[in-house]
Design an enzyme around this catalytic site. Structure first.
Site, PDB file in Angstrom:
ATOM      1  N   HIS A 190       0.860  -1.177   0.000  1.00 53.68           N
ATOM      2  CA  HIS A 190       0.000   0.000   0.000  1.00 53.68           C
ATOM      3  C   HIS A 190       0.902   1.234   0.000  1.00 53.68           C
ATOM      4  O   HIS A 190       0.876   2.059   0.918  1.00 53.68           O
ATOM      5  CB  HIS A 190      -0.938  -0.011   1.209  1.00 53.68           C
ATOM      6  N   GLU A 239      -4.246  -0.090  -5.445  1.00 51.91           N
ATOM      7  CA  GLU A 239      -4.395   1.052  -6.334  1.00 51.91           C
ATOM      8  C   GLU A 239      -3.118   1.400  -7.106  1.00 51.91           C
ATOM      9  O   GLU A 239      -2.583   2.515  -6.988  1.00 51.91           O
ATOM     10  CB  GLU A 239      -4.890   2.268  -5.555  1.00 51.91           C
ATOM     11  N   ASN A 279     -11.857  -0.587  -5.540  1.00 54.69           N
ATOM     12  CA  ASN A 279     -11.925   0.597  -4.686  1.00 54.69           C
ATOM     13  C   ASN A 279     -12.682   1.682  -5.443  1.00 54.69           C
ATOM     14  O   ASN A 279     -12.300   2.045  -6.559  1.00 54.69           O
ATOM     15  CB  ASN A 279     -10.521   1.104  -4.342  1.00 54.69           C
ATOM     16  N   GLU A 324     -12.473  -0.942  -0.896  1.00 52.99           N
ATOM     17  CA  GLU A 324     -12.518   0.377  -0.257  1.00 52.99           C
ATOM     18  C   GLU A 324     -13.728   1.130  -0.776  1.00 52.99           C
ATOM     19  O   GLU A 324     -14.003   1.126  -1.974  1.00 52.99           O
ATOM     20  CB  GLU A 324     -11.279   1.238  -0.564  1.00 52.99           C
TER      21      GLU A 324
END
Length: 449
Positions: A124, A169, A290, A352
């Site tokens: 992350h 991401e 997400n 998310e």
């Protein structure tokens, strides 16, 4: 917010909350942890809006038992956290740091004892600084180092982690960290950042192989997606929308599902070696989605370095981040994924979904956040609608359990179900925490307890 009862979700629907290591752990020099690119970035003047760093953050490293109790009180069946690469491998290479892995060992055991599924994200955005000094994700070797780190972590935590997520991401990390310079490591390469995309995806594929050697539990990636809303009816506007669609939504999905890379301006195909696309397309069990908001796009002004302009969308309520609150966008996105990828699309989990508001305790110390309740209510209903449309969605994780250090925004944006007084490190569940607890306890969406 709708006054209708929350609809039922399928039996076994996974309900959770998410956090990330750098945003909550603190203890950035404790027990052998090495520096990450975000430690370096935050200590560079002018990079963080309030001048803060995550040196303490929510002190989760020392307060994880208290936070596990909050999870248990909420009644979630899963907790998505990330593992800090520089805590496990301080320089990004070589032997593991036993004390760092011990922390995650304890956390996983605490979660299991509380009947909460550990969902671990390997990356992350906290790249060990020595790897960035050697080229970071622009350098192919970083993909190999990531696979080595994945193997060492999985060898220790193995099948106790119920769902493994390789990357979080990668589009945001590439675009904001290497393309626009507003996130760590702060490079401003624009379309010259495309090697970062390929090397992250290659690292993902290699990490999938490493994880499969130590677990039979599901493996996933968590991508950020944004439905594209084209503003304008010119051919140039539609072309701009297609270009942004390819960049944001397809660049990190097409190759995962065996389609290779979409056509993109400025992509340097020389970074793609023979066999890379097969490695990237190693089967995954879940696609993490997400979602925060749709994106308005129109044709670029003359002289723009990008093939599109991003435009604010009118007609929606706004969060404290000035993002539009658009639950309809989540249903639209899930339908787009279903229609675009068909049988190649694995089951989806919303890894998310959340919102920032300026949550302030009242005179009695209570924190009311009706906007967040309305946000969650609308997005849950959007997921239920997508299920009714035939999309295979199997879980929903709220971002986030705690107010935390929000990257370049420092401590100025609060996403948590739990308010954190950063000076005193006290935790106060907000009204959204209580609302969500009651929804889960009622068995609405899909509690299996």
């Amino acid at each position: 917010m709708s006054t209708a009862p929350m609809p039922q979700f399928p039996t076994g629907f996974r309900w959770g909350v998410s956090t990330s290591a750098h945003q909550i752990e603190g203890a950035t020099t404790a027990d052998g942890r090495g520096p990450s690119i975000w430690d370096t970035f935050a200590h560079s003047p002018g990079r963080i809006s309030d001048g803060s760093s995550a040196q303490v953050a929510c002190d989760h490293y020392h307060r994880h038992s208290e936070d596990t109790a909050l999870l248990a009180g909420l009644g979630v069946s899963a907790y998505r956290f990330s593992i800090a690469w520089p805590r496990v491998q301080p320089t990004g290479t070589g032997a593991t740091n036993a004390a760092g892995l011990d922390f995650y060992d304890r956390l996983v055991d605490e979660l299991l004892a509380a009947d909460i599924d550990p969902v671990a994200t390997l990356y992350h955005w906290d790249l060990p600084q020595p790897l960035e000094d050697a080229g970071g994700w622009l350098h192919r070797d970083t993909a190999a180092r990531f696979a080595e780190y994945a193997e060492k972590t999985a060898a220790r935590l193995g099948d106790r982690v119920r769902l493994w997520i390789t990357l979080n991401e990668p589009f945001i990390h590439m675009s904001l960290g290497y393309g626009m310079g507003v996130h760590a490591p702060g490079r401003m390469l624009l379309f010259d950042a495309f090697p970062v995309a390929h090397h992250q995806l290659l690292g993902h594929g290699l990490a999938v192989q490493a994880l499969r050697a130590h677990t039979t539990n599901p493996v996933a990636i968590a991508n950020n997606y944004s439905p594209v809303r084209v503003l304008g009816d010119r051919d140039a506007d539609r072309a701009a929308g297609a270009a942004y669609e390819a960049l944001h939504n397809r660049l990190f999905t097409d190759p995962l599902l065996g389609r290779g890379y979409p056509e993109l301006p400025g992509f340097d195909a020389s970074v793609v070696h023979p066999g890379d696309l097969d490695t990237i397309a190693a089967p995954i069990d879940v696609l993490g989605v997400n979602y925060y908001n749709p994106t308005g796009v129109r044709a670029a002004e003359e002289g723009s370095p990008l093939p599109f302009d991003l435009v604010a969308l009118d007609g929606y309520p706004r969060t404290a981040f000035d993002w539009p609150v658009a639950p309809d966008g989540l249903r639209e996105l899930l339908g787009w994924l279903h229609d675009t990828y068909g049988d190649a699309l694995p089951p989806i989990e919303i890894t998310e979904s959340g919102c920032a508001y300026d949550d302030v305790p009242d005179a009695d110390g209570q924190v009311a956040d009706p906007e967040r309740i309305a946000y969650l209510d609308g997005h849950l209903r959007a997921v239920r609608a997508a299920l009714d449309d035939g999309v295979d969605v199997r879980g929903y994780f709220v971002w986030s359990l705690l107010d935390n250090w929000e990257w370049a925004e420092g401590f100025t944006k609060r996403f948590g179900l739990v308010h954190v007084d950063y000076a005193a490190q006290t935790r106060t569940p907000k009204s959204s925490y209580t609302w969500l607890r009651d929804v889960i306890a009622a068995g609405r969406p899909g509690s299996t307890r």
